[in-house]
Design an enzyme around this catalytic site. Structure first.
Site, PDB file in Angstrom:
ATOM      1  N   HIS A 126      73.219   8.160  53.854  1.00 18.69           N
ATOM      2  CA  HIS A 126      72.270   9.192  54.268  1.00 18.69           C
ATOM      3  C   HIS A 126      73.059  10.399  54.789  1.00 18.69           C
ATOM      4  O   HIS A 126      73.993  10.226  55.582  1.00 18.69           O
ATOM      5  CB  HIS A 126      71.339   8.651  55.361  1.00 18.69           C
ATOM      6  CG  HIS A 126      70.306   9.644  55.754  1.00 18.69           C
ATOM      7  ND1 HIS A 126      69.184   9.900  54.990  1.00 18.69           N
ATOM      8  CD2 HIS A 126      70.253  10.498  56.808  1.00 18.69           C
ATOM      9  CE1 HIS A 126      68.480  10.858  55.566  1.00 18.69           C
ATOM     10  NE2 HIS A 126      69.109  11.240  56.666  1.00 18.69           N
TER      11      HIS A 126
ATOM     12  N   GLY B 233      75.107  12.150  41.167  1.00 17.95           N
ATOM     13  CA  GLY B 233      75.928  10.936  41.160  1.00 17.95           C
ATOM     14  C   GLY B 233      77.370  11.139  41.583  1.00 17.95           C
ATOM     15  O   GLY B 233      78.245  10.378  41.164  1.00 17.95           O
TER      16      GLY B 233
ATOM     17  N   ASN C 151      78.543  10.552  44.492  1.00 18.11           N
ATOM     18  CA  ASN C 151      78.903   9.352  45.267  1.00 18.11           C
ATOM     19  C   ASN C 151      79.170   8.172  44.337  1.00 18.11           C
ATOM     20  O   ASN C 151      80.090   7.389  44.574  1.00 18.11           O
ATOM     21  CB  ASN C 151      77.795   9.013  46.269  1.00 18.11           C
ATOM     22  CG  ASN C 151      77.894   9.844  47.531  1.00 18.11           C
ATOM     23  OD1 ASN C 151      78.831   9.689  48.318  1.00 18.11           O
ATOM     24  ND2 ASN C 151      76.954  10.760  47.724  1.00 18.11           N
TER      25      ASN C 151
ATOM     26  N   ASN D  34      73.015   1.957  51.953  1.00 18.28           N
ATOM     27  CA  ASN D  34      72.532   3.311  51.654  1.00 18.28           C
ATOM     28  C   ASN D  34      73.433   4.349  52.317  1.00 18.28           C
ATOM     29  O   ASN D  34      73.964   4.106  53.399  1.00 18.28           O
ATOM     30  CB  ASN D  34      71.102   3.464  52.193  1.00 18.28           C
ATOM     31  CG  ASN D  34      70.524   4.853  51.921  1.00 18.28           C
ATOM     32  OD1 ASN D  34      70.617   5.366  50.809  1.00 18.28           O
ATOM     33  ND2 ASN D  34      69.941   5.471  52.940  1.00 18.28           N
TER      34      ASN D  34
HETATM   35  C1  GAR Z   1      73.844  12.746  48.906  1.00 16.46           C
HETATM   36  O1  GAR Z   1      74.022  13.805  49.805  1.00 16.46           O
HETATM   37  C2  GAR Z   1      73.183  11.568  49.598  1.00 16.46           C
HETATM   38  O2  GAR Z   1      73.619  11.384  50.922  1.00 16.46           O
HETATM   39  C3  GAR Z   1      71.740  11.970  49.550  1.00 16.46           C
HETATM   40  O3  GAR Z   1      71.576  12.487  48.253  1.00 16.46           O
HETATM   41  C4  GAR Z   1      72.804  13.103  47.841  1.00 16.46           C
HETATM   42  C5  GAR Z   1      73.192  12.589  46.474  1.00 16.46           C
HETATM   43  O4  GAR Z   1      74.347  13.227  45.966  1.00 16.46           O
HETATM   44  N1  GAR Z   1      70.885  10.859  49.837  1.00 16.46           N
HETATM   45  C6  GAR Z   1      69.753  10.946  50.525  1.00 16.46           C
HETATM   46  O5  GAR Z   1      69.269  11.990  50.920  1.00 16.46           O
HETATM   47  C7  GAR Z   1      69.036   9.616  50.794  1.00 16.46           C
HETATM   48  N2  GAR Z   1      68.029   9.770  51.792  1.00 16.46           N
HETATM   49  P1  GAR Z   1      75.112  12.634  44.709  1.00 16.46           P
HETATM   50  O6  GAR Z   1      74.060  12.369  43.650  1.00 16.46           O
HETATM   51  O7  GAR Z   1      76.052  13.711  44.283  1.00 16.46           O
HETATM   52  O8  GAR Z   1      75.823  11.376  45.126  1.00 16.46           O
END
Ligand code: GAR
Length: 203
Positions: free
Chosen positions: A107, A12, A14, A105
């Site tokens: 990515h 989490g 982001n 979203n």
């Molecule tokens: C991030 O790198 C995001 O871009 C990716 O998961 C990670 C979550 O990090 N999302 C995907 O791969 C979606 N296809 P976080 O939990 O620290 O935000």
């Protein structure tokens, strides 16, 4: 102030960027939802006094039923838009149709490279590593009925030397994700994004 929900499956970071830089300013994070009970994202929400909900997929017979339950939670919180911040499930039409052009979203690659079904989290960075590309990055886009195919809002590139291991690639990309997601969500919440066919135009 528009109410949004954040869906997250992992650490989490982001979500944290959105809590720190958007919540209570351009919009309000009304609820944080996760498909993983131990996702640190839920803990971050609780620390910020934001309702945190674990939705157990095992309690639903199929994906549509699961998304129907999520939809009910979103509606109960008067949510107008949804941000997928490391949410590692593919949405069914139940959610996509209910929030058309209102689901954002992030990515961790430059779409249309290294995206689509099966490309999530470290798998993306492993594929980037295997391919030997010298540029990767992150993309923020609207969610449509395909996987990683919706109109792109913002992209940012990250240069690679070829020496980085997959974990280092992931860290470099994550570093730029936070600012990119915050910027895109702010543009959305202040009605500055126009969608024209497959393209977005920032006003
Ligand atoms: C991030 O790198 C995001 O871009 C990716 O998961 C990670 C979550 O990090 N999302 C995907 O791969 C979606 N296809 P976080 O939990 O620290 O935000």
């Amino acid at each position: 102030m528009k109410k949004i929900a954040v869906l997250a499956s992992g650490s989490g970071s982001n979500l944290q960027a959105l809590i720190d830089q958007v919540h209570g300013q351009e919009g309000l994070i009304a609820v944080v939802l996760s498909n993983r009970q131990n996702a640190y994202a839920l803990e971050r929400a609780r620390k910020a006094n934001i309702p945190a909900v674990f939705a157990d997929r095992k309690q639903s017979a199929h994906d549509s039923e699961y998304d129907q339950k999520i939809l009910q939670i979103l509606q109960a919180h008067d949510v107008e838009a949804v941000v997928l911040a490391g949410y590692l499930r593919i949405l069914t039409p139940i959610l996509i149709d209910a929030y058309k052009n209102k689901i954002i979203n992030i990515h961790p690659s430059l779409i249309p490279s290294f995206c689509g079904d099966g490309y999530y989290g470290m798998r993306v960075h492993q594929a980037v590593y295997d391919s030997g590309v010298k540029v990767t990055g992150a993309t923020v886009h609207f969610v449509d009925s395909g996987v990683d195919t919706g109109p792109i809002i913002l992209q940012q590139a990250v240069s690679l030397t070829g020496r980085e291991q997959p974990e280092e690639i992931a860290a470099k990309v994550l570093e730029i994700e936070h600012g990119l997601l915050v910027e895109a969500v702010k543009l959305f919440l202040t009605d500055q994004i126009e969608i024209v066919q497959r393209r977005t135009i920032i006003r």
